[in-house]
Scaffold this motif. Structure first.
Motif, mmCIF file in Angstrom:
data_model
loop_
_atom_site.group_PDB
_atom_site.id
_atom_site.type_symbol
_atom_site.label_atom_id
_atom_site.label_comp_id
_atom_site.label_asym_id
_atom_site.label_seq_id
_atom_site.Cartn_x
_atom_site.Cartn_y
_atom_site.Cartn_z
ATOM 1 N N LEU A 57 77.370 111.559 87.604
ATOM 2 C CA LEU A 57 78.122 112.131 88.725
ATOM 3 C C LEU A 57 79.190 113.105 88.238
ATOM 4 C CD1 LEU A 57 78.635 108.989 91.008
ATOM 5 C CD2 LEU A 57 77.076 110.903 91.411
ATOM 6 N N VAL A 58 79.907 112.708 87.204
ATOM 7 C CA VAL A 58 80.993 113.558 86.692
ATOM 8 C C VAL A 58 80.430 114.867 86.131
ATOM 9 C CG1 VAL A 58 82.807 113.756 84.944
ATOM 10 C CG2 VAL A 58 82.556 111.635 86.239
ATOM 11 N N ALA A 59 79.337 114.779 85.382
ATOM 12 C CA ALA A 59 78.730 115.988 84.809
ATOM 13 C C ALA A 59 78.241 116.925 85.908
ATOM 14 C CB ALA A 59 77.581 115.606 83.887
ATOM 15 N N ALA A 60 77.608 116.364 86.941
ATOM 16 C CA ALA A 60 77.109 117.191 88.039
ATOM 17 C C ALA A 60 78.263 117.836 88.804
ATOM 18 C CB ALA A 60 76.259 116.343 88.983
ATOM 19 N N TYR A 61 79.320 117.083 89.021
ATOM 20 C CA TYR A 61 80.487 117.601 89.750
ATOM 21 C C TYR A 61 81.158 118.727 88.965
ATOM 22 C CZ TYR A 61 84.818 117.415 92.510
ATOM 23 O OH TYR A 61 85.889 117.735 93.315
ATOM 24 N N LEU A 62 81.320 118.516 87.663
ATOM 25 C CA LEU A 62 81.937 119.533 86.802
ATOM 26 C C LEU A 62 81.127 120.831 86.825
ATOM 27 C CD1 LEU A 62 83.903 120.392 84.430
ATOM 28 C CD2 LEU A 62 82.138 119.481 82.907
ATOM 29 N N GLN A 63 79.831 120.711 86.601
ATOM 30 C CA GLN A 63 79.005 121.909 86.487
ATOM 31 C C GLN A 63 78.842 122.630 87.820
ATOM 32 O OE1 GLN A 63 75.923 121.333 82.977
ATOM 33 N NE2 GLN A 63 76.066 119.436 84.149
ATOM 34 N N TRP A 64 78.913 121.905 88.912
ATOM 35 C CA TRP A 64 78.867 122.556 90.226
ATOM 36 C C TRP A 64 80.106 123.427 90.422
ATOM 37 C CZ3 TRP A 64 81.611 122.574 94.883
ATOM 38 C CH2 TRP A 64 80.929 123.098 95.983
ATOM 39 N N HIS A 65 81.265 122.920 90.013
ATOM 40 C CA HIS A 65 82.501 123.693 90.169
ATOM 41 C C HIS A 65 82.569 124.866 89.198
ATOM 42 C CE1 HIS A 65 84.869 121.774 93.305
ATOM 43 N NE2 HIS A 65 84.419 120.608 92.879
ATOM 44 N N LEU A 66 82.027 124.689 88.017
ATOM 45 C CA LEU A 66 82.040 125.774 87.042
ATOM 46 C C LEU A 66 80.977 126.830 87.350
ATOM 47 C CD1 LEU A 66 82.471 123.878 83.641
ATOM 48 C CD2 LEU A 66 84.212 125.122 84.935
ATOM 49 N N GLU A 67 80.026 126.474 88.206
ATOM 50 C CA GLU A 67 78.897 127.354 88.532
ATOM 51 C C GLU A 67 78.134 127.754 87.274
ATOM 52 O OE1 GLU A 67 80.414 130.617 90.802
ATOM 53 O OE2 GLU A 67 80.957 129.371 92.509
ATOM 54 N N HIS A 68 78.130 126.852 86.309
ATOM 55 C CA HIS A 68 77.467 127.146 85.042
ATOM 56 C C HIS A 68 77.243 125.821 84.315
ATOM 57 C CE1 HIS A 68 76.617 128.805 81.081
ATOM 58 N NE2 HIS A 68 76.568 130.015 81.617
ATOM 59 N N GLY A 69 76.091 125.669 83.682
ATOM 60 C CA GLY A 69 75.825 124.456 82.934
ATOM 61 C C GLY A 69 76.632 124.383 81.648
ATOM 62 N N ILE A 70 76.938 123.171 81.220
ATOM 63 C CA ILE A 70 77.589 122.941 79.928
ATOM 64 C C ILE A 70 76.473 122.608 78.940
ATOM 65 C CG2 ILE A 70 79.215 121.495 78.645
ATOM 66 C CD1 ILE A 70 80.564 123.320 80.630
ATOM 67 N N ARG A 71 76.150 123.544 78.067
ATOM 68 C CA ARG A 71 75.011 123.377 77.168
ATOM 69 C C ARG A 71 75.149 122.150 76.272
ATOM 70 N NH1 ARG A 71 74.872 129.154 74.414
ATOM 71 N NH2 ARG A 71 77.112 128.750 74.557
ATOM 72 N N SER A 72 76.363 121.857 75.847
ATOM 73 C CA SER A 72 76.583 120.734 74.939
ATOM 74 C C SER A 72 76.215 119.397 75.569
ATOM 75 C CB SER A 72 78.048 120.693 74.496
ATOM 76 O OG SER A 72 78.442 121.923 73.932
ATOM 77 N N LEU A 73 76.229 119.324 76.898
ATOM 78 C CA LEU A 73 75.924 118.065 77.568
ATOM 79 C C LEU A 73 74.492 117.622 77.352
ATOM 80 C CD1 LEU A 73 77.751 118.166 81.027
ATOM 81 C CD2 LEU A 73 78.017 116.480 79.210
ATOM 82 N N ARG A 74 73.597 118.538 77.097
ATOM 83 C CA ARG A 74 72.209 118.157 76.851
ATOM 84 C C ARG A 74 72.096 117.262 75.632
ATOM 85 N NH1 ARG A 74 69.420 123.961 76.691
ATOM 86 N NH2 ARG A 74 71.372 124.359 75.582
ATOM 87 N N HIS A 75 72.946 117.492 74.662
ATOM 88 C CA HIS A 75 72.918 116.671 73.462
ATOM 89 C C HIS A 75 73.665 115.352 73.683
ATOM 90 C CE1 HIS A 75 71.285 120.130 71.424
ATOM 91 N NE2 HIS A 75 72.308 120.871 71.856
ATOM 92 N N VAL A 76 74.727 115.384 74.447
ATOM 93 C CA VAL A 76 75.472 114.170 74.750
ATOM 94 C C VAL A 76 74.583 113.177 75.492
ATOM 95 C CG1 VAL A 76 77.396 113.190 76.063
ATOM 96 C CG2 VAL A 76 77.701 115.337 74.827
ATOM 97 N N GLU A 77 73.789 113.658 76.427
ATOM 98 C CA GLU A 77 72.977 112.783 77.267
ATOM 99 C C GLU A 77 71.830 112.129 76.511
ATOM 100 O OE1 GLU A 77 73.913 115.329 81.326
ATOM 101 O OE2 GLU A 77 72.010 115.596 80.258
ATOM 102 N N ARG A 78 71.515 112.620 75.326
ATOM 103 C CA ARG A 78 70.455 112.004 74.537
ATOM 104 C C ARG A 78 70.965 110.808 73.727
ATOM 105 N NH1 ARG A 78 69.126 117.493 72.494
ATOM 106 N NH2 ARG A 78 67.630 118.423 73.918
#
Length: 242
Positions: free
Chosen positions: A220-241
Protein backbone atom coordinates in the motif's frame (compact mmCIF):
# COMPACT_ATOMS: atom_id res chain seq x y z
CA UNK A 1 32.31 32.77 -8.43
CA UNK A 2 31.04 32.69 -4.84
CA UNK A 3 32.24 30.06 -2.42
CA UNK A 4 29.93 28.26 0.01
CA UNK A 5 30.00 25.31 2.38
CA UNK A 6 27.31 22.80 3.28
CA UNK A 7 26.84 19.20 4.38
CA UNK A 8 24.78 16.70 2.48
CA UNK A 9 24.07 13.14 1.41
CA UNK A 10 25.19 11.98 -2.03
CA UNK A 11 22.10 10.79 -3.92
CA UNK A 12 23.60 9.76 -7.26
CA UNK A 13 26.51 10.28 -9.63
CA UNK A 14 27.00 10.31 -13.39
CA UNK A 15 30.09 10.39 -15.57
CA UNK A 16 31.16 13.62 -17.24
CA UNK A 17 33.93 13.60 -19.80
CA UNK A 18 36.93 11.36 -19.23
CA UNK A 19 37.67 12.00 -15.58
CA UNK A 20 34.87 14.08 -14.00
CA UNK A 21 31.54 13.26 -12.40
CA UNK A 22 28.33 15.15 -11.75
CA UNK A 23 27.35 14.59 -8.13
CA UNK A 24 23.75 15.11 -6.98
CA UNK A 25 23.60 15.91 -3.27
CA UNK A 26 20.74 16.69 -0.89
CA UNK A 27 22.25 19.31 1.39
CA UNK A 28 21.20 20.55 4.79
CA UNK A 29 20.87 24.25 4.02
CA UNK A 30 20.94 24.71 0.25
CA UNK A 31 18.65 21.87 -0.82
CA UNK A 32 19.41 19.65 -3.80
CA UNK A 33 22.65 20.59 -5.53
CA UNK A 34 24.31 19.25 -8.68
CA UNK A 35 28.04 19.77 -8.60
CA UNK A 36 30.99 18.78 -10.76
CA UNK A 37 33.80 16.86 -9.10
CA UNK A 38 36.74 17.39 -11.43
CA UNK A 39 39.22 14.58 -11.90
CA UNK A 40 37.34 12.43 -9.40
CA UNK A 41 37.54 9.30 -11.58
CA UNK A 42 41.33 9.37 -11.70
CA UNK A 43 43.16 7.03 -9.32
CA UNK A 44 45.05 10.02 -7.97
CA UNK A 45 41.88 11.84 -6.91
CA UNK A 46 41.97 12.97 -3.29
CA UNK A 47 38.23 12.67 -2.65
CA UNK A 48 36.80 10.21 -5.18
CA UNK A 49 35.61 7.68 -2.57
CA UNK A 50 34.06 10.46 -0.49
CA UNK A 51 31.56 11.33 -3.22
CA UNK A 52 29.80 7.99 -3.61
CA UNK A 53 26.05 7.45 -3.01
CA UNK A 54 25.00 7.13 0.67
CA UNK A 55 27.97 9.16 1.93
CA UNK A 56 27.22 12.00 4.34
CA UNK A 57 29.80 14.63 3.46
CA UNK A 58 30.93 18.12 4.34
CA UNK A 59 31.46 20.08 1.12
CA UNK A 60 32.96 23.28 -0.20
CA UNK A 61 31.65 24.44 -3.56
CA UNK A 62 32.05 27.28 -6.02
CA UNK A 63 28.88 28.59 -7.63
CA UNK A 64 28.94 28.01 -11.38
CA UNK A 65 26.72 29.11 -14.26
CA UNK A 66 24.96 25.77 -14.68
CA UNK A 67 26.71 23.40 -12.30
CA UNK A 68 28.59 24.21 -9.12
CA UNK A 69 32.15 22.94 -8.68
CA UNK A 70 33.06 20.79 -5.68
CA UNK A 71 36.45 21.86 -4.40
CA UNK A 72 36.59 20.01 -1.07
CA UNK A 73 34.85 16.99 0.43
CA UNK A 74 35.24 15.45 3.87
CA UNK A 75 33.39 12.33 4.96
CA UNK A 76 31.14 12.74 7.98
CA UNK A 77 29.49 9.28 7.92
CA UNK A 78 30.21 6.61 5.28
CA UNK A 79 26.82 4.88 5.34
CA UNK A 80 27.54 3.09 2.08
CA UNK A 81 30.25 0.89 3.59
CA UNK A 82 27.84 -0.69 6.09
CA UNK A 83 24.90 -0.91 3.68
CA UNK A 84 26.88 -2.56 0.87
CA UNK A 85 27.45 -5.65 3.03
CA UNK A 86 23.72 -6.28 3.57
CA UNK A 87 21.51 -6.67 0.49
CA UNK A 88 18.12 -5.87 2.13
CA UNK A 89 19.60 -2.77 3.76
CA UNK A 90 21.36 -1.70 0.57
CA UNK A 91 18.23 -1.96 -1.59
CA UNK A 92 16.15 -0.16 1.04
CA UNK A 93 18.76 2.58 1.19
CA UNK A 94 18.80 2.86 -2.60
CA UNK A 95 15.03 3.36 -2.59
CA UNK A 96 15.45 6.09 0.03
CA UNK A 97 18.00 7.95 -2.10
CA UNK A 98 15.82 7.70 -5.20
CA UNK A 99 12.75 8.90 -3.30
CA UNK A 100 14.63 11.86 -1.79
CA UNK A 101 15.74 12.79 -5.30
CA UNK A 102 12.17 12.60 -6.64
CA UNK A 103 10.61 14.52 -3.76
CA UNK A 104 13.07 17.43 -4.02
CA UNK A 105 12.39 18.53 -7.59
CA UNK A 106 13.81 22.03 -7.55
CA UNK A 107 17.52 22.63 -7.20
CA UNK A 108 18.77 24.90 -4.42
CA UNK A 109 15.37 25.00 -2.73
CA UNK A 110 15.95 24.41 1.01
CA UNK A 111 14.58 21.03 2.14
CA UNK A 112 15.85 20.68 5.69
CA UNK A 113 13.15 18.25 6.87
CA UNK A 114 13.68 15.95 3.89
CA UNK A 115 17.43 16.04 4.54
CA UNK A 116 16.99 15.17 8.23
CA UNK A 117 14.59 12.33 7.37
CA UNK A 118 17.07 10.87 4.90
CA UNK A 119 19.99 11.03 7.32
CA UNK A 120 17.83 9.54 10.07
CA UNK A 121 16.60 6.78 7.80
CA UNK A 122 20.09 5.79 6.66
CA UNK A 123 21.38 5.86 10.23
CA UNK A 124 18.50 3.63 11.40
CA UNK A 125 19.16 1.19 8.56
CA UNK A 126 22.83 0.92 9.49
CA UNK A 127 22.07 0.42 13.19
CA UNK A 128 19.94 -2.59 12.27
CA UNK A 129 17.54 -2.49 15.21
CA UNK A 130 14.48 -2.76 12.93
CA UNK A 131 13.70 -4.72 9.78
CA UNK A 132 14.96 -2.88 6.72
CA UNK A 133 11.57 -2.83 4.98
CA UNK A 134 9.90 -1.35 8.08
CA UNK A 135 12.51 1.41 8.14
CA UNK A 136 11.92 2.07 4.44
CA UNK A 137 8.13 2.23 4.81
CA UNK A 138 8.49 4.58 7.78
CA UNK A 139 10.75 6.79 5.67
CA UNK A 140 8.27 6.77 2.77
CA UNK A 141 5.33 7.74 4.99
CA UNK A 142 7.19 10.52 6.80
CA UNK A 143 8.68 11.92 3.59
CA UNK A 144 5.21 12.01 2.04
CA UNK A 145 3.93 13.81 5.13
CA UNK A 146 6.66 16.44 4.85
CA UNK A 147 5.78 16.88 1.17
CA UNK A 148 2.13 17.47 2.12
CA UNK A 149 0.84 14.07 1.00
CA UNK A 150 0.36 12.24 4.30
CA UNK A 151 -2.33 9.56 3.90
CA UNK A 152 -5.44 9.75 6.05
CA UNK A 153 -5.21 6.74 8.36
CA UNK A 154 -7.62 7.32 11.25
CA UNK A 155 -10.71 8.84 9.62
CA UNK A 156 -12.23 8.88 6.16
CA UNK A 157 -10.17 10.96 3.74
CA UNK A 158 -13.38 12.29 2.14
CA UNK A 159 -15.95 12.80 4.90
CA UNK A 160 -13.90 12.36 8.12
CA UNK A 161 -16.09 9.49 9.36
CA UNK A 162 -14.25 7.37 11.93
CA UNK A 163 -15.69 4.06 10.71
CA UNK A 164 -13.37 3.16 7.84
CA UNK A 165 -13.54 0.14 5.57
CA UNK A 166 -10.95 0.49 2.81
CA UNK A 167 -7.80 2.23 1.58
CA UNK A 168 -8.12 4.27 -1.61
CA UNK A 169 -4.99 5.82 -3.08
CA UNK A 170 -6.93 8.28 -5.25
CA UNK A 171 -8.94 9.44 -2.22
CA UNK A 172 -5.86 10.04 -0.08
CA UNK A 173 -6.03 7.21 2.43
CA UNK A 174 -8.65 5.28 4.35
CA UNK A 175 -12.32 5.72 3.42
CA UNK A 176 -15.66 4.74 4.89
CA UNK A 177 -18.13 2.41 3.17
CA UNK A 178 -20.13 5.32 1.73
CA UNK A 179 -17.08 7.03 0.23
CA UNK A 180 -15.28 3.90 -0.95
CA UNK A 181 -14.48 4.13 -4.68
CA UNK A 182 -14.41 1.11 -6.96
CA UNK A 183 -11.18 -0.84 -6.76
CA UNK A 184 -10.21 0.34 -3.29
CA UNK A 185 -8.13 -2.10 -1.26
CA UNK A 186 -9.52 -3.59 1.95
CA UNK A 187 -6.49 -4.11 4.20
CA UNK A 188 -6.60 -5.75 7.61
CA UNK A 189 -7.10 -3.35 10.53
CA UNK A 190 -3.68 -4.46 11.79
CA UNK A 191 -2.12 -3.23 8.54
CA UNK A 192 -3.58 0.26 8.99
CA UNK A 193 -2.43 0.20 12.62
CA UNK A 194 1.09 -0.62 11.40
CA UNK A 195 1.03 2.32 8.97
CA UNK A 196 -0.03 4.60 11.82
CA UNK A 197 2.79 3.26 14.02
CA UNK A 198 5.39 3.81 11.30
CA UNK A 199 4.19 7.35 10.62
CA UNK A 200 4.33 8.17 14.33
CA UNK A 201 7.63 6.41 14.98
CA UNK A 202 6.05 3.90 17.37
CA UNK A 203 8.73 1.24 16.90
CA UNK A 204 7.59 -1.17 19.65
CA UNK A 205 4.23 -1.52 17.88
CA UNK A 206 5.83 -1.74 14.42
CA UNK A 207 8.38 -4.37 15.49
CA UNK A 208 5.60 -6.48 17.04
CA UNK A 209 3.62 -6.62 13.77
CA UNK A 210 3.13 -9.85 11.82
CA UNK A 211 4.88 -10.50 8.51
CA UNK A 212 1.61 -10.66 6.54
CA UNK A 213 0.60 -7.22 7.77
CA UNK A 214 4.08 -5.87 6.98
CA UNK A 215 3.81 -7.19 3.42
CA UNK A 216 0.36 -5.66 2.95
CA UNK A 217 1.56 -2.36 4.43
CA UNK A 218 4.56 -2.26 2.10
CA UNK A 219 2.38 -2.79 -0.94
CA UNK A 220 0.00 0.00 0.00
CA UNK A 221 2.75 2.45 0.94
CA UNK A 222 4.72 1.79 -2.26
CA UNK A 223 1.61 2.22 -4.42
CA UNK A 224 0.61 5.42 -2.61
CA UNK A 225 4.11 6.89 -2.93
CA UNK A 226 4.46 6.14 -6.63
CA UNK A 227 0.98 7.45 -7.42
CA UNK A 228 1.89 10.81 -5.88
CA UNK A 229 5.28 10.92 -7.56
CA UNK A 230 3.67 10.00 -10.90
CA UNK A 231 6.75 7.88 -11.48
CA UNK A 232 7.91 4.43 -10.42
CA UNK A 233 10.75 3.97 -7.95
CA UNK A 234 13.07 1.60 -9.81
CA UNK A 235 14.89 0.51 -6.66
CA UNK A 236 11.67 -0.93 -5.25
CA UNK A 237 11.76 -3.79 -7.72
CA UNK A 238 14.81 -5.11 -5.94
CA UNK A 239 13.44 -4.45 -2.45
CA UNK A 240 10.30 -6.46 -3.20
CA UNK A 241 12.34 -9.54 -4.12
CA UNK A 242 13.90 -9.70 -0.66
Amino acid sequence: MSLYRDEGVVLRTQKLGEADRIITILTKRTGKVRGVAKGVRRTTSKFGARLEPFTHVDLQLHTGRTLDVITQAETLRPYGEALAADYPKYTAGSAMLETADRLTLGEKEPALRQFLLLVGGLRTLVEGEHEARLVLDAYFLRSLAVAGWAPALESCARCSATSVRAFAIVAGGVVCAACRPAGAAVPAPETIALMIALLRGDWPAADASESRHRAECSGLVAAYLQWHLEHGIRSLRHVERV
